[in-house]
Design an enzyme around this catalytic site. Sequence first.
Site, short mmCIF file in Angstrom:
data_model
loop_
_atom_site.label_atom_id
_atom_site.label_comp_id
_atom_site.label_asym_id
_atom_site.label_seq_id
_atom_site.Cartn_x
_atom_site.Cartn_y
_atom_site.Cartn_z
N GLU A 176 39.13 41.71 37.37
CA GLU A 176 40.34 40.45 36.63
C GLU A 176 40.66 40.69 35.15
O GLU A 176 39.49 40.36 34.65
CB GLU A 176 40.38 38.96 37.36
N LYS A 213 43.23 40.90 40.23
CA LYS A 213 44.18 40.15 39.79
C LYS A 213 44.34 39.53 38.79
O LYS A 213 43.71 39.57 37.32
CB LYS A 213 43.08 38.42 40.16
#
Length: 296
Positions: A176, A213
């Site tokens: 992420e 992400k």
Amino acid sequence: MNEKQFQRISHDKAFIAALDQSGGSTPRALAAYGIKENEYNGDDEMFAKVHEMRTRIIKSPAFSSKYILAAILFENTMDREIDGELTADYLWNKKGIVPFLKVDKGLAAVNDGVQLMKPIPNLDGLLKRASKRNIFGTKMRSVIKQTSPTGIKAIVKQQFELGRQIAAAGLVPILEPEVDIHSENRAESEKILKAEILKELAVLPADVKFMFKVSIPVVDNFYSDLINGQPNVVRVVALSGGFSRKEANDKLARNKGLIASFSRALAEGLSAQQSDADFDAVLAASIKDIYKASIT
């Protein structure tokens, strides 16, 4: 790796629920849920309160595998039980929802326009414990604040290094590298970020599987080349990143193949003071809206 879970994560139409608020963000999550800081004393009571909130969400009839693909848990939640089962086992056995674990320990101070992850002490030990608790994958977050090519390169390098360590332990990592939606020149930061990711993917062994992400991009379908045609990439998901749920859903719906992994936006409108019927109704509406945006 659980092959049935891998196939579900790879192919099913649904989205990921992020239930992974940790020490720093837990008081804010509880406050948004209607529980004030004077209603608990110390970390033990705080984490008990947030587990009650997460348990209420997970056990709700609205929290269904028809709409929810996976759930990301905080370490404390992984170690707790729901109805006599460890949380990850309850999610999979009772709900058909794949469990992930947040493994990062928060963000370092801003340096060179970015926030790297703090060191993760004894990550190997945590990964072994996660495997024993039937966790499928992990998630770790860092943040890009400014358009700094060297800073962004450092973010991607750190994410991939830890991602390879996690994959070697038999888990599927979600990388992420968030781009702050309030940063200037966000589109340029996203260009640099994607280029660095593609460089790293080009030298990744074929059997290593990652997820990503990302912030919902400025340019619609910007991450289509990550979503399609990358053998190492299992799935690409998006955080809400400070947008309201409506804003996030509207933007997400314009990005084909990008699915949600929302936290704050998922819980928006939920309250400890609601009756179960009202709570379930609000959660059901939220989940259906996010699901609709994720499958367009």
